[in-house]
Design a protein around this motif. Sequence first.
Motif, PDB file in Angstrom:
ATOM      1  N   CYS A   1       9.279   2.956 -76.586  1.00  0.00           N
ATOM      2  CA  CYS A   1      10.020   1.687 -76.629  1.00  0.00           C
ATOM      3  C   CYS A   1      10.806   1.577 -75.618  1.00  0.00           C
ATOM      4  N   LEU A   2      11.638   2.606 -75.167  1.00  0.00           N
ATOM      5  CA  LEU A   2      12.439   2.478 -73.909  1.00  0.00           C
ATOM      6  C   LEU A   2      11.762   1.997 -72.705  1.00  0.00           C
ATOM      7  N   VAL A   3      10.779   2.960 -72.570  1.00  0.00           N
ATOM      8  CA  VAL A   3       9.856   2.412 -71.162  1.00  0.00           C
ATOM      9  C   VAL A   3       9.310   0.949 -71.187  1.00  0.00           C
ATOM     10  N   PHE A   4       8.708   0.751 -72.348  1.00  0.00           N
ATOM     11  CA  PHE A   4       8.040  -0.492 -72.644  1.00  0.00           C
ATOM     12  C   PHE A   4       9.441  -1.678 -72.204  1.00  0.00           C
TER      13      PHE A   4
ATOM     14  N   ALA B   1       7.229 -15.039 -75.439  1.00  0.00           N
ATOM     15  CA  ALA B   1       7.474 -13.771 -74.797  1.00  0.00           C
ATOM     16  C   ALA B   1       7.187 -12.944 -75.933  1.00  0.00           C
ATOM     17  N   THR B   2       7.358 -13.027 -77.394  1.00  0.00           N
ATOM     18  CA  THR B   2       6.808 -12.193 -78.607  1.00  0.00           C
ATOM     19  C   THR B   2       5.242 -12.210 -78.210  1.00  0.00           C
ATOM     20  N   ASP B   3       4.919 -13.084 -78.051  1.00  0.00           N
ATOM     21  CA  ASP B   3       3.038 -13.043 -77.922  1.00  0.00           C
ATOM     22  C   ASP B   3       2.745 -12.265 -76.966  1.00  0.00           C
TER      23      ASP B   3
ATOM     24  N   LEU C   1       1.318  -4.626 -76.348  1.00  0.00           N
ATOM     25  CA  LEU C   1       1.237  -3.548 -77.205  1.00  0.00           C
ATOM     26  C   LEU C   1       0.021  -3.217 -77.637  1.00  0.00           C
ATOM     27  N   ILE C   2      -0.880  -4.525 -77.923  1.00  0.00           N
ATOM     28  CA  ILE C   2      -2.273  -4.021 -78.678  1.00  0.00           C
ATOM     29  C   ILE C   2      -3.310  -3.572 -77.803  1.00  0.00           C
ATOM     30  N   VAL C   3      -3.022  -4.084 -76.454  1.00  0.00           N
ATOM     31  CA  VAL C   3      -3.899  -3.521 -75.427  1.00  0.00           C
ATOM     32  C   VAL C   3      -3.630  -2.196 -75.203  1.00  0.00           C
TER      33      VAL C   3
ATOM     34  N   ALA D   1      -3.502  -1.871 -84.569  1.00  0.00           N
ATOM     35  CA  ALA D   1      -2.520  -2.226 -83.489  1.00  0.00           C
ATOM     36  C   ALA D   1      -1.505  -2.872 -84.169  1.00  0.00           C
ATOM     37  N   VAL D   2      -1.732  -4.005 -84.727  1.00  0.00           N
ATOM     38  CA  VAL D   2      -0.637  -5.022 -85.308  1.00  0.00           C
ATOM     39  C   VAL D   2       0.094  -4.098 -86.659  1.00  0.00           C
ATOM     40  N   ALA D   3      -0.551  -3.263 -87.315  1.00  0.00           N
ATOM     41  CA  ALA D   3      -0.007  -2.731 -88.301  1.00  0.00           C
ATOM     42  C   ALA D   3       0.808  -1.660 -87.749  1.00  0.00           C
ATOM     43  N   TRP D   4       0.515  -0.783 -86.762  1.00  0.00           N
ATOM     44  CA  TRP D   4       1.330  -0.018 -86.067  1.00  0.00           C
ATOM     45  C   TRP D   4       2.554  -0.527 -85.655  1.00  0.00           C
ATOM     46  N   ILE D   5       2.602  -1.697 -84.822  1.00  0.00           N
ATOM     47  CA  ILE D   5       3.721  -2.507 -84.300  1.00  0.00           C
ATOM     48  C   ILE D   5       4.443  -2.895 -85.666  1.00  0.00           C
ATOM     49  N   GLY D   6       3.869  -3.207 -86.523  1.00  0.00           N
ATOM     50  CA  GLY D   6       4.681  -3.591 -87.925  1.00  0.00           C
ATOM     51  C   GLY D   6       5.184  -2.616 -88.681  1.00  0.00           C
ATOM     52  N   SER D   7       4.755  -1.220 -88.370  1.00  0.00           N
ATOM     53  CA  SER D   7       5.295  -0.023 -88.995  1.00  0.00           C
ATOM     54  C   SER D   7       6.964   0.088 -89.096  1.00  0.00           C
ATOM     55  N   GLU D   8       7.282   0.731 -90.194  1.00  0.00           N
ATOM     56  CA  GLU D   8       8.798   0.975 -90.049  1.00  0.00           C
ATOM     57  C   GLU D   8       9.102   2.067 -89.069  1.00  0.00           C
TER      58      GLU D   8
END
Length: 162
Positions: free
Chosen positions: A90-93, A111-113, A119-121, A134-141
Motif C-alpha cells: 500500500c505504501l508503494v502504491f 480517482a477511486t475508479d 489494483l484489479i490489474v 480482486a474486488v473482494a481482496w480490496i474490500g477485505s479488512e
Amino acid sequence: MASPEKQKKRAQRAKTKAKQNRMGKPRPQANLIHPILANPLIDEPFDDVEIDLSTFDFQDIEENGFDPAHFDDLFQAMNAAERTGLLGLCLVFLQYPVLELVVAEESEDAATDFMMGLLIVYRAIFHGEDEDAAVAWIGSEAFQSAYLEASGILQKKNARGR
C-alpha cells in the motif's frame, strides 16, 4: 511546469539519491515515522524511475481504459513490496507519482475508479485473480486496514517534509 532541462536535472538527482539508498546508506532510525520506511524498496520507490507526467492523459484513460504495460514499473514495485506485507504494498502504491497526480487533479470518483482499476490489474497479473476476487481482496479488512495505515504514514511523512 519546470523546463525539460530542470526536469532532467531533478530526475538525475533522484536517480543518484535512489542509488545511494539502495547501496545501503544507513538511515537514521530515530527520524523514521514507521520502521517499514527504512526499506529503500518502500520509501520513495519511484525516485529512480523516469515518469513524464506531462504526457499523462487521464481523459484518454477514462474513455479507453489503460494499457497495463504503461504501469509495469508500479506493478513490479508493488510486487517487490508485497513480500514485506500489505502495508509495504500500500505504501508503494500510494507513492506512485501518476496516482498522486490523479488524486490531486481529478474528482474523487474518477480517482477511486482509477485506483481500483490499477489494483484489479495488479491482482490479475501477480495472483491470477479475476475482477470479483480482486474486488473482494480490496474490500477485505486486512487490505483496508493496511491502506489506511499507509495513508496515515505518508501524511505524517509529508507533513514532516514541509
